[in-house]
Scaffold this motif. Sequence first.
Motif, PDB file in Angstrom:
ATOM      1  N   MET A   6       0.802  -1.226   0.000  1.00 46.69           N
ATOM      2  CA  MET A   6       0.000   0.000   0.000  1.00 46.69           C
ATOM      3  C   MET A   6       0.836   1.277   0.000  1.00 46.69           C
ATOM      4  N   PRO A   7       1.975   1.330   0.746  1.00 46.04           N
ATOM      5  CA  PRO A   7       2.788   2.554   0.701  1.00 46.04           C
ATOM      6  C   PRO A   7       3.235   2.913  -0.700  1.00 46.04           C
ATOM      7  N   ASP A   8       3.573   1.899  -1.521  1.00 47.81           N
ATOM      8  CA  ASP A   8       3.997   2.170  -2.885  1.00 47.81           C
ATOM      9  C   ASP A   8       2.881   2.818  -3.690  1.00 47.81           C
ATOM     10  N   ALA A   9       1.652   2.359  -3.462  1.00 43.34           N
ATOM     11  CA  ALA A   9       0.514   2.912  -4.199  1.00 43.34           C
ATOM     12  C   ALA A   9       0.306   4.376  -3.839  1.00 43.34           C
ATOM     13  N   VAL A  10       0.476   4.696  -2.545  1.00 41.65           N
ATOM     14  CA  VAL A  10       0.322   6.077  -2.119  1.00 41.65           C
ATOM     15  C   VAL A  10       1.399   6.956  -2.757  1.00 41.65           C
ATOM     16  N   ALA A  11       2.649   6.452  -2.757  1.00 37.57           N
ATOM     17  CA  ALA A  11       3.749   7.206  -3.351  1.00 37.57           C
ATOM     18  C   ALA A  11       3.490   7.476  -4.822  1.00 37.57           C
ATOM     19  N   PHE A  12       2.945   6.481  -5.517  1.00 35.19           N
ATOM     20  CA  PHE A  12       2.671   6.659  -6.950  1.00 35.19           C
ATOM     21  C   PHE A  12       1.640   7.744  -7.166  1.00 35.19           C
ATOM     22  N   SER A  13       0.597   7.772  -6.306  1.00 39.10           N
ATOM     23  CA  SER A  13      -0.450   8.773  -6.489  1.00 39.10           C
ATOM     24  C   SER A  13       0.098  10.181  -6.279  1.00 39.10           C
ATOM     25  N   VAL A  14       1.049  10.354  -5.341  1.00 34.45           N
ATOM     26  CA  VAL A  14       1.652  11.657  -5.117  1.00 34.45           C
ATOM     27  C   VAL A  14       2.445  12.091  -6.337  1.00 34.45           C
ATOM     28  N   ARG A  15       3.247  11.166  -6.875  1.00 35.81           N
ATOM     29  CA  ARG A  15       4.034  11.509  -8.061  1.00 35.81           C
ATOM     30  C   ARG A  15       3.124  11.866  -9.222  1.00 35.81           C
ATOM     31  N   ALA A  16       2.071  11.092  -9.400  1.00 33.89           N
ATOM     32  CA  ALA A  16       1.163  11.356 -10.511  1.00 33.89           C
ATOM     33  C   ALA A  16       0.520  12.727 -10.365  1.00 33.89           C
ATOM     34  N   ALA A  17       0.315  13.170  -9.124  1.00 33.30           N
ATOM     35  CA  ALA A  17      -0.337  14.465  -8.907  1.00 33.30           C
ATOM     36  C   ALA A  17       0.497  15.594  -9.484  1.00 33.30           C
ATOM     37  N   TRP A  18       1.796  15.630  -9.179  1.00 28.89           N
ATOM     38  CA  TRP A  18       2.594  16.745  -9.692  1.00 28.89           C
ATOM     39  C   TRP A  18       2.799  16.637 -11.194  1.00 28.89           C
ATOM     40  N   GLN A  19       2.885  15.414 -11.683  1.00 28.19           N
ATOM     41  CA  GLN A  19       3.045  15.248 -13.127  1.00 28.19           C
ATOM     42  C   GLN A  19       1.785  15.664 -13.868  1.00 28.19           C
ATOM     43  N   GLN A  20       0.631  15.400 -13.270  1.00 27.65           N
ATOM     44  CA  GLN A  20      -0.628  15.818 -13.891  1.00 27.65           C
ATOM     45  C   GLN A  20      -0.743  17.341 -13.892  1.00 27.65           C
ATOM     46  N   GLU A  21      -0.361  17.966 -12.802  1.00 25.40           N
ATOM     47  CA  GLU A  21      -0.357  19.433 -12.752  1.00 25.40           C
ATOM     48  C   GLU A  21       0.564  20.015 -13.817  1.00 25.40           C
ATOM     49  N   LEU A  22       1.711  19.386 -13.990  1.00 33.72           N
ATOM     50  CA  LEU A  22       2.671  19.861 -14.975  1.00 33.72           C
ATOM     51  C   LEU A  22       2.093  19.781 -16.383  1.00 33.72           C
ATOM     52  N   ALA A  23       1.359  18.709 -16.655  1.00 34.02           N
ATOM     53  CA  ALA A  23       0.760  18.533 -17.976  1.00 34.02           C
ATOM     54  C   ALA A  23      -0.268  19.613 -18.296  1.00 34.02           C
ATOM     55  N   GLN A  24      -0.788  20.275 -17.263  1.00 32.02           N
ATOM     56  CA  GLN A  24      -1.804  21.311 -17.455  1.00 32.02           C
ATOM     57  C   GLN A  24      -1.204  22.715 -17.515  1.00 32.02           C
ATOM     58  N   ALA A  25       0.115  22.796 -17.598  1.00 31.34           N
ATOM     59  CA  ALA A  25       0.766  24.105 -17.660  1.00 31.34           C
ATOM     60  C   ALA A  25       0.303  24.887 -18.880  1.00 31.34           C
ATOM     61  N   ILE A  26       0.348  26.202 -18.775  1.00 29.93           N
ATOM     62  CA  ILE A  26      -0.139  27.095 -19.836  1.00 29.93           C
ATOM     63  C   ILE A  26       1.026  27.499 -20.723  1.00 29.93           C
ATOM     64  N   ARG A  27       0.807  27.383 -22.028  1.00 28.67           N
ATOM     65  CA  ARG A  27       1.862  27.672 -23.006  1.00 28.67           C
ATOM     66  C   ARG A  27       1.481  28.773 -23.996  1.00 28.67           C
TER      67      ARG A  27
END
Length: 337
Positions: A1-22
């Motif tokens: 379960m800890p690994d799953a939580v860590a993955f969700s945190v990483r995905a959060a910042w990567q998802q935010e990055l994908a929404q950056a304005i260009r």
Amino acid sequence: MPDAVAFSVRAAWQQELAQAIRDPLQLGQLLDLPQSWVQQHAGARELFPMMVTRHFVKLMTHGDCNDPLLKQVMPSADEYLERDGFVVDPLQEQNNEHPGILHKYKSRVLVILRGGCAINCRYCFRRHFPYADHHFGSEQRHQLLDLIRQDAAINEVILSGGDPLLATDAQLDRLLTELESLPQLRRIRIHSRLPVVLPSRLTQQLAKRLEQSRLQSILVLHANHPNEIATELAQGLELWARHGITLLNQSVLLRGVNDEVEVLSDLSEKLFAAQVLPYYLHQLDAVKGASHFAVTDADALAIAEGLRAALPGFLVPRLVREIAGEPSKTPLELSRC
């Protein structure tokens, strides 16, 4: 379960990055800026692409074309100005012996770990840097390790970019493990603007990994204005400080953004409240396209004097200039001799 939580945190910042304005027009609409003003300046993105996270945009004042955070990321027609001394490669980094690796200082070696960033600051001294020619892959990693083994004077590795925190926690873990195997190394230093513009990048998983390392870990932020020290950033920094990571900040002195004693004093106070120590205040590197941000040496020295009068000494960043070929940062007073 800890690994799953860590993955969700990483995905959060990567998802935010994908929404950056260009797109400057989209940025103008989000901030209710005059369309004519946006169109007047938008063309400058051909000189350097625009990119800014939505978190950073949320910190800007709607309807204010002179917002100090907006000025750092919005393309400007002033970027077309030609000024003597402002060149493509002000620090002479582009023809180094080892692509992706800069050995400018005796005891430190700098790695351009990632070429991208979460924000394209218009004053960036590497805005013309050929990152495609300096990719840090497996070959460069082996070159780095060999370089360190062959030079006993190297005791610190600096991760830079672009922005090194664009690498995932897993990628940083692998590199850190390899560096830890070199007994001469004492420290790992991460220079990053990502936490300022994307606070979710300050993951607990990476903080724990750095805490467990035998190497002392230092995070050097890049914040220029007190409005950049958001609540989310302060919370993330507090977490990293609890894991024993030294937190420093370096700023660039920018005309129309932070070239006032009151602004920089407020920045130092907010940084220290977030457990970050002011480190350097840089005079602008003379990169082509950024001359409109330049502050004269006389004004910079006056600002530094004002900061010394307004703040306790430990909150006064050192005013420096980087000079190509010099073995260290140069205090501004000495650079004028």
